[in-house]
Design a protein around this motif. Sequence first.
Motif, short mmCIF file in Angstrom:
data_model
loop_
_atom_site.label_atom_id
_atom_site.label_comp_id
_atom_site.label_asym_id
_atom_site.label_seq_id
_atom_site.Cartn_x
_atom_site.Cartn_y
_atom_site.Cartn_z
N GLY A 295 5.86 22.64 27.84
CA GLY A 295 4.64 22.46 27.32
C GLY A 295 4.67 21.41 26.17
O GLY A 295 5.49 20.17 26.49
N GLY A 296 4.20 21.49 25.15
CA GLY A 296 4.19 20.43 24.04
C GLY A 296 3.18 19.23 24.35
O GLY A 296 2.41 19.12 25.29
N THR A 297 3.20 18.29 23.41
CA THR A 297 2.37 17.10 23.37
C THR A 297 2.66 16.07 24.92
O THR A 297 1.82 15.58 25.13
CB THR A 297 2.71 16.13 22.23
N ILE A 298 3.65 16.32 25.20
CA ILE A 298 4.28 15.54 26.21
C ILE A 298 3.54 15.96 27.38
O ILE A 298 3.30 15.31 28.33
CB ILE A 298 5.80 15.69 26.55
N ARG B 190 -8.16 14.78 18.59
CA ARG B 190 -7.47 16.13 18.91
C ARG B 190 -7.24 16.27 20.38
O ARG B 190 -8.03 15.99 21.28
CB ARG B 190 -8.39 17.12 18.36
N TYR B 191 -6.22 17.05 20.75
CA TYR B 191 -5.69 17.30 22.04
C TYR B 191 -5.15 18.82 22.04
O TYR B 191 -4.71 19.34 21.23
CB TYR B 191 -4.70 16.22 22.67
N THR B 192 -5.09 19.09 23.21
CA THR B 192 -4.47 20.59 23.57
C THR B 192 -3.03 20.06 24.19
O THR B 192 -2.81 19.43 25.22
CB THR B 192 -5.11 21.40 24.26
N ALA B 193 -1.91 20.83 23.56
CA ALA B 193 -0.79 20.52 23.91
C ALA B 193 -0.35 21.56 25.22
O ALA B 193 -0.89 22.70 25.14
CB ALA B 193 0.41 20.93 22.92
N GLY B 194 0.72 21.25 26.02
CA GLY B 194 1.05 22.11 26.98
C GLY B 194 0.00 22.58 27.99
O GLY B 194 0.23 23.55 28.56
N ASP C 18 2.25 25.14 23.22
CA ASP C 18 2.34 24.40 21.98
C ASP C 18 3.45 24.88 21.26
O ASP C 18 3.83 26.09 20.98
CB ASP C 18 1.07 24.55 21.01
N SER C 19 4.56 23.95 20.80
CA SER C 19 5.78 24.51 20.40
C SER C 19 5.76 25.31 18.90
O SER C 19 6.57 26.05 18.56
CB SER C 19 6.82 23.69 20.34
N LYS C 20 4.51 25.25 18.38
CA LYS C 20 4.46 26.00 17.09
C LYS C 20 4.24 27.55 17.38
O LYS C 20 4.51 28.26 16.64
CB LYS C 20 3.16 25.67 16.22
N ASP C 21 4.03 27.64 18.60
CA ASP C 21 3.90 29.10 19.19
C ASP C 21 5.16 29.66 19.91
O ASP C 21 5.13 30.75 20.37
CB ASP C 21 2.71 29.38 19.90
N HIS D 293 9.70 19.43 25.77
CA HIS D 293 9.42 20.42 24.70
C HIS D 293 8.63 19.72 23.78
O HIS D 293 8.65 18.45 23.65
CB HIS D 293 10.58 20.67 24.16
N GLY D 294 7.52 20.66 23.39
CA GLY D 294 6.80 20.19 22.07
C GLY D 294 7.76 19.57 20.57
O GLY D 294 8.90 20.14 20.74
N THR D 295 7.36 18.65 20.12
CA THR D 295 8.39 17.90 19.14
C THR D 295 8.25 18.79 17.87
O THR D 295 9.24 18.76 17.26
CB THR D 295 7.82 16.64 18.86
N ASP D 296 7.15 19.63 17.57
CA ASP D 296 7.12 20.39 16.24
C ASP D 296 8.21 21.15 16.10
O ASP D 296 8.91 21.48 14.91
CB ASP D 296 5.92 20.99 16.21
N THR D 297 8.62 22.12 17.09
CA THR D 297 9.86 23.06 16.69
C THR D 297 11.21 22.59 17.45
O THR D 297 12.06 23.51 17.75
CB THR D 297 9.47 24.52 16.96
N GLY E 269 10.54 15.03 24.22
CA GLY E 269 9.20 15.28 23.89
C GLY E 269 8.36 14.10 23.94
O GLY E 269 8.78 12.85 24.19
N ALA E 270 7.14 14.27 23.39
CA ALA E 270 6.57 13.05 23.11
C ALA E 270 5.34 13.28 21.73
O ALA E 270 5.01 14.30 21.54
CB ALA E 270 5.59 12.63 24.18
N MET E 271 4.92 12.21 21.42
CA MET E 271 4.24 12.27 20.27
C MET E 271 2.77 12.00 20.55
O MET E 271 1.82 12.25 19.91
CB MET E 271 4.69 11.21 18.94
N ARG F 168 16.14 16.43 12.66
CA ARG F 168 15.14 16.93 11.90
C ARG F 168 13.91 15.86 12.49
O ARG F 168 13.94 14.78 12.36
CB ARG F 168 15.49 16.71 10.24
N LYS F 169 12.81 16.90 12.46
CA LYS F 169 11.68 15.77 12.66
C LYS F 169 11.11 15.70 11.18
O LYS F 169 10.71 16.53 10.53
CB LYS F 169 10.53 16.81 13.43
N TYR F 170 11.04 14.18 10.98
CA TYR F 170 10.57 14.06 9.35
C TYR F 170 9.18 13.31 9.59
O TYR F 170 8.76 13.25 8.41
CB TYR F 170 11.81 13.14 8.97
C1 SIN Z 1 4.25 20.65 19.97
O1 SIN Z 1 5.09 20.86 19.25
O2 SIN Z 1 4.10 21.49 21.15
C2 SIN Z 1 2.82 20.06 19.82
C3 SIN Z 1 3.30 18.69 19.00
C4 SIN Z 1 4.40 17.61 19.84
O3 SIN Z 1 4.63 18.03 20.93
O4 SIN Z 1 4.42 16.77 19.14
#
Ligand code: SIN
Length: 313
Positions: free
Chosen positions: A12-15, A27-31, A60-63, A92-96, A118-120, A166-168
Motif C-alpha cells: 500500500g502507501g502513497t505509492i 487529499r488522496y487515499t493511500a494503498g 496506509d502505513s500509519k495503520d 511501502h508507505g513512507t510514514d512508517t 515508496g513515494a511522496m 529517518r523520514k525527516y
Molecule cells: C503512508 O505512509 O502509507 C502514507 C504516506 C506515504 O506513503 O508517503
Amino acid sequence: MSRPLIHILATGGTIAGVSHTDHPAGRYTAGVRPVAPLLAAVPGLDDLAELSADQILSLDSKDMRPADWQSMLSACRRALTSPAVEGVVILHGTDTLEETAWFLHLTLPAGKPVVLTGAMRPADHPEADGPANILDAVRLATLPEARDKGVLITLNGRIHGARSLRKYHASQLDAFSSTQYWNLARADGRFAAHDLAPLPRVDILAGYAGAPACLVDACINSGARGLVLALAGQGSVPESWRAALARARDKGIPVIRASRCSGHIPRNGNADDDGEGYLTAGDLPPLKARIALMLALAAGMEQPEIQALLPTL
Ligand code: SIN
C-alpha cells in the motif's frame, strides 16, 4: 540473456495512492491501486528483471501493526528461500517505512538484497515519483553489491541503510535522511533465527515540558510490557516521572532512556541508570529502540542481556 527474478511485495502507501478529485488540499487515499498496474506504469522495468508480485497488504502505513511486520517477514523469508529469486522489493508507505525497514533488518538473514521503496506523490499524480523509485529499487535488488547489506531503502535517487534511516520531511520528494553510506551498511539479522510471534507491546513516551507522570502508569496498567522514553537532551528523566518509573521497574517492566535528539546517551551519565534500573539506548532513536526491545522481549531476553545488546545494534 536471462534476467534476474525479483519478487515484489506490495503493502500500500502513497505509492499506491489515488487522489480525491477536486479536493482543495490535494487529499488522496493511500494503498488503493493494486501492484500490477503500479508495475505496468514503470517504463523499462521489464528490461531490468523478471518480476513476480504479491499484494500482501493494502494499507496506509500509519495503520501498520507489528503483526503486519511479521506477515511481511514471513513473505520475505518465503521469497528469499526460493533459489530462483535474486532479491525482494517491498512497496511501502513512507510514514512508517523506517520502522518496517529496521524490523526486517534485524530479522532477515544476510544474503540476497531486500530493498524498500515508496513515494511522496500518489500514483495518479501527473509527476508521480513512484515509477522512478520502483525502477531504482528493482535495479538495486539485482546488484551483487547490494547483497549482505541488510535492508536497503531507495527513494528520490538516493540509497539508505536501515540503521540510520529517518523520514525527516512531511512532503518534499527528498523526504529521507541517513547518516551512513549505503555501501557501508552491513546485514544485522540479530533475530533471524528466532521464532518471534507474538511481539509484545512496547510504548514510547515523550518527555516534554509538563508531561504528566500518569502517562507512565497508563501504559503499564493497560498492558505495555516495556517502555521507551523519548527524552530531552541526553535522556533527561523528568523528576515528576521518577516515582511512576520506579513502579514500572518494580513490576519488572524494562524502561529504556532514549533521546529526542540525535547522539549518544552515556550510561549513568545524567541519570543513575544502575540505581534506578533504566536501560539506555546508546544512539538508537526511540522508534528503533522500541523495535529492538520488542524483539528482545519476544526472544526471551532478560534486562541485562538487553542492555548488553542495545549499544551493539
Ligand atoms: C503512508 O505512509 O502509507 C502514507 C504516506 C506515504 O506513503 O508517503
